[in-house]
Design a protein around this motif. Structure first.
Motif, PDB file in Angstrom:
ATOM      1  N   TYR A  35      39.665  26.242  38.361  1.00 56.63           N
ATOM      2  CA  TYR A  35      39.375  25.118  39.257  1.00 56.63           C
ATOM      3  C   TYR A  35      40.629  24.656  39.999  1.00 56.63           C
ATOM      4  O   TYR A  35      40.569  24.328  41.192  1.00 56.63           O
ATOM      5  CB  TYR A  35      38.756  23.961  38.467  1.00 56.63           C
ATOM      6  N   TRP A  36      41.754  24.637  39.291  1.00 53.13           N
ATOM      7  CA  TRP A  36      43.003  24.248  39.946  1.00 53.13           C
ATOM      8  C   TRP A  36      43.382  25.250  41.039  1.00 53.13           C
ATOM      9  O   TRP A  36      43.768  24.858  42.148  1.00 53.13           O
ATOM     10  CB  TRP A  36      44.128  24.145  38.923  1.00 53.13           C
ATOM     11  N   LEU A  37      43.299  26.529  40.733  1.00 54.22           N
ATOM     12  CA  LEU A  37      43.664  27.556  41.705  1.00 54.22           C
ATOM     13  C   LEU A  37      42.677  27.594  42.866  1.00 54.22           C
ATOM     14  O   LEU A  37      43.069  27.816  44.015  1.00 54.22           O
ATOM     15  CB  LEU A  37      43.729  28.927  41.022  1.00 54.22           C
ATOM     16  N   LEU A  38      41.402  27.341  42.575  1.00 49.57           N
ATOM     17  CA  LEU A  38      40.402  27.291  43.645  1.00 49.57           C
ATOM     18  C   LEU A  38      40.702  26.150  44.605  1.00 49.57           C
ATOM     19  O   LEU A  38      40.620  26.308  45.830  1.00 49.57           O
ATOM     20  CB  LEU A  38      39.007  27.123  43.038  1.00 49.57           C
ATOM     21  N   ALA A  39      41.060  24.985  44.052  1.00 45.17           N
ATOM     22  CA  ALA A  39      41.428  23.844  44.904  1.00 45.17           C
ATOM     23  C   ALA A  39      42.678  24.166  45.713  1.00 45.17           C
ATOM     24  O   ALA A  39      42.745  23.866  46.915  1.00 45.17           O
ATOM     25  CB  ALA A  39      41.654  22.605  44.036  1.00 45.17           C
ATOM     26  N   LEU A  40      43.657  24.791  45.075  1.00 42.85           N
ATOM     27  CA  LEU A  40      44.898  25.154  45.767  1.00 42.85           C
ATOM     28  C   LEU A  40      44.637  26.163  46.876  1.00 42.85           C
ATOM     29  O   LEU A  40      45.275  26.110  47.940  1.00 42.85           O
ATOM     30  CB  LEU A  40      45.897  25.731  44.758  1.00 42.85           C
ATOM     31  N   SER A  41      43.689  27.068  46.658  1.00 42.93           N
ATOM     32  CA  SER A  41      43.409  28.115  47.651  1.00 42.93           C
ATOM     33  C   SER A  41      42.844  27.555  48.949  1.00 42.93           C
ATOM     34  O   SER A  41      42.883  28.228  49.990  1.00 42.93           O
ATOM     35  CB  SER A  41      42.439  29.142  47.060  1.00 42.93           C
ATOM     36  N   MET A  42      42.327  26.333  48.911  1.00 41.06           N
ATOM     37  CA  MET A  42      41.791  25.728  50.124  1.00 41.06           C
ATOM     38  C   MET A  42      42.905  25.366  51.112  1.00 41.06           C
ATOM     39  O   MET A  42      42.676  25.339  52.328  1.00 41.06           O
ATOM     40  CB  MET A  42      40.982  24.470  49.781  1.00 41.06           C
ATOM     41  N   VAL A  91      48.960  35.162  41.789  1.00 38.53           N
ATOM     42  CA  VAL A  91      48.641  33.920  42.503  1.00 38.53           C
ATOM     43  C   VAL A  91      49.120  33.967  43.956  1.00 38.53           C
ATOM     44  O   VAL A  91      48.347  33.636  44.871  1.00 38.53           O
ATOM     45  CB  VAL A  91      49.214  32.695  41.764  1.00 38.53           C
ATOM     46  N   PRO A  92      50.392  34.347  44.256  1.00 38.76           N
ATOM     47  CA  PRO A  92      50.812  34.439  45.662  1.00 38.76           C
ATOM     48  C   PRO A  92      49.961  35.402  46.486  1.00 38.76           C
ATOM     49  O   PRO A  92      49.663  35.118  47.658  1.00 38.76           O
ATOM     50  CB  PRO A  92      52.257  34.942  45.561  1.00 38.76           C
ATOM     51  N   LEU A  95      46.689  33.650  47.270  1.00 33.47           N
ATOM     52  CA  LEU A  95      46.871  32.608  48.280  1.00 33.47           C
ATOM     53  C   LEU A  95      47.091  33.226  49.665  1.00 33.47           C
ATOM     54  O   LEU A  95      46.643  32.678  50.682  1.00 33.47           O
ATOM     55  CB  LEU A  95      48.037  31.698  47.900  1.00 33.47           C
ATOM     56  N   ALA A  96      47.790  34.367  49.718  1.00 30.73           N
ATOM     57  CA  ALA A  96      47.960  35.071  50.989  1.00 30.73           C
ATOM     58  C   ALA A  96      46.604  35.542  51.507  1.00 30.73           C
ATOM     59  O   ALA A  96      46.335  35.499  52.721  1.00 30.73           O
ATOM     60  CB  ALA A  96      48.904  36.261  50.817  1.00 30.73           C
ATOM     61  N   PHE A  97      45.750  35.986  50.597  1.00 31.27           N
ATOM     62  CA  PHE A  97      44.398  36.409  50.976  1.00 31.27           C
ATOM     63  C   PHE A  97      43.608  35.246  51.562  1.00 31.27           C
ATOM     64  O   PHE A  97      42.914  35.402  52.573  1.00 31.27           O
ATOM     65  CB  PHE A  97      43.680  36.972  49.746  1.00 31.27           C
ATOM     66  N   ILE A 208      42.481  34.401  37.763  1.00 28.29           N
ATOM     67  CA  ILE A 208      42.672  34.865  39.136  1.00 28.29           C
ATOM     68  C   ILE A 208      41.427  35.602  39.619  1.00 28.29           C
ATOM     69  O   ILE A 208      40.941  35.367  40.735  1.00 28.29           O
ATOM     70  CB  ILE A 208      43.929  35.754  39.244  1.00 28.29           C
ATOM     71  N   SER A 209      40.875  36.467  38.776  1.00 25.82           N
ATOM     72  CA  SER A 209      39.623  37.146  39.109  1.00 25.82           C
ATOM     73  C   SER A 209      38.490  36.137  39.267  1.00 25.82           C
ATOM     74  O   SER A 209      37.662  36.250  40.173  1.00 25.82           O
ATOM     75  CB  SER A 209      39.255  38.162  38.025  1.00 25.82           C
ATOM     76  N   ALA A 210      38.461  35.147  38.376  1.00 27.37           N
ATOM     77  CA  ALA A 210      37.421  34.122  38.446  1.00 27.37           C
ATOM     78  C   ALA A 210      37.520  33.332  39.747  1.00 27.37           C
ATOM     79  O   ALA A 210      36.517  33.071  40.410  1.00 27.37           O
ATOM     80  CB  ALA A 210      37.545  33.184  37.250  1.00 27.37           C
ATOM     81  N   THR A 211      38.738  32.979  40.130  1.00 27.02           N
ATOM     82  CA  THR A 211      38.946  32.231  41.371  1.00 27.02           C
ATOM     83  C   THR A 211      38.533  33.050  42.583  1.00 27.02           C
ATOM     84  O   THR A 211      37.900  32.527  43.515  1.00 27.02           O
ATOM     85  CB  THR A 211      40.422  31.820  41.516  1.00 27.02           C
TER      86      THR A 211
END
Length: 237
Positions: A35-42, A91-92, A95-97, A208-211
Motif C-alpha cells: 500500500y505504501w509503494l502503491l501510494a508512492l507510485s502515484m 523499487v526505483p 517507480l521509473a515504470f 514489488i510484484s504485488a504493487t
C-alpha cells in the motif's frame, strides 16, 4: 505417559501458533509495504502525466508508432521489474515504470482537457477508480472463497482486451473503443480483487510484484473510465 503426551501436545500447539504468527506477520508486512509503494507510485505517474501534457512530448505517438513505443516500453519495464524485484533496484525500476506510464497517459489526458469540462471528467475518473479500489479491498477481506481459479480466465480476458485495443488502433472505431473500455473496467476490477485476495491470503509474498499487479489494474480502470467519460460526457465550447 499422560504428562509426556500433554507436553508433546503443548509443543506441537506452540509450533503451529508460532508458524501462524510468522505467517500473519509476513502477510501484514507485504500488505503494508504494498500500500505504501502503491501510494508512492502515484507521484511519478502524476509527474510523468504533467510533463507529457505540458510539453506535448507524446503528441506525435499516434497509430502504430505509439503502439510500438507503449508496448515495448511497458513490457521492457515489466521484465526489468521481475528481474530486480528481490533486490534494492526493484523499487526505483518500478517507480521509473510508473513515470513512463504517466507519460503514455498524457496524450489521453491532453485530449480530455480539450473539452470544456475536461478537468471534472478527470476528477470523476479518479474518484471512480478510487471507489472501485475501496470496494475490492473490502471484498478481499470478506470473501472466504479461494479465488485462485479466476487467474486463467482473467488472463484470457486481459489478452482479449489487448488484442482488441491493438486492432482498434488501426480501425479507429469509437464504438469499439467504448466496448473495449467497458470490458477493461470489468476485467481489471476483477483482477484487482484477485490480486488483493492473494495478498490477504498470503499467496503473494513480494510487495514489488504485488504493487505492480495492483498498479496495472488501477491504471487500466482509470484509463478506461476516462475514455468512456470522454466519449459520452465530453463537452465542446
Amino acid at each position: 505417559m499422560k504428562e509426556l503426551t500433554t507436553m508433546t501436545d503443548h509443543t506441537q500447539t506452540s509450533g503451529r501458533f508460532g508458524t501462524a504468527v510468522s505467517s500473519d506477520a509476513l502477510r501484514n508486512r507485504v500488505m503494508r509495504n504494498t500500500y505504501w509503494l502503491l501510494a508512492l507510485s502515484m507521484l511519478p505517474t502524476v509527474l510523468g502525466a504533467w510533463i507529457g501534457v505540458q510539453t506535448g512530448i507524446t503528441a506525435s505517438l499516434t497509430g502504430g508508432l505509439g503502439l510500438i513505443v507503449f508496448l515495448g516500453g511497458a513490457f521492457g519495464f515489466m521484465f526489468a521489474i521481475e528481474k530486480t524485484k528481490n533486490s534494492a533496484a526493484g523499487v526505483p525500476v518500478l517507480l521509473a515504470f510508473t513515470f513512463f506510464m504517466g507519460l503514455m497517459l498524457s496524450r489521453m489526458l491532453a485530449a480530455v482537457l480539450g473539452f470544456s469540462n475536461g478537468s471534472s471528467l478527470i476528477m470523476t475518473a479518479f474518484g471512480g477508480t478510487a471507489g472501485v479500489f475501496l470496494v475490492m479491498a473490502n471484498l478481499s477481506t470478506v470473501i472466504k472463497r479461494d479465488l485462485s481459479g479466476m487467474g486463467k480466465w482473467l488472463f484470457v480476458g486481459a489478452l482479449a482486451i489487448m488484442v482488441g485495443a491493438i486492432i482498434n488502433v488501426f480501425v479507429g472505431s469509437t464504438a469499439g473503443m467504448a466496448a473495449i473500455a467497458t470490458l477493461a473496467i470489468v476485467v481489471f476490477s476483477m483482477y484487482l480483487l484477485y490480486d488483493l485476495k492473494r495478498i490477504v491470503d498470503g499467496g503473494e509474498t513480494n510487495y514489488i510484484s504485488a504493487t505492480l499487479g495492483l498498479y496495472l489494474s488501477l491504471f487500466n480502470i482509470f484509463q478506461s473510465l476516462l475514455a468512456l467519460l470522454g466519449i459520452f460526457g465530453g463537452e465542446r465550447d
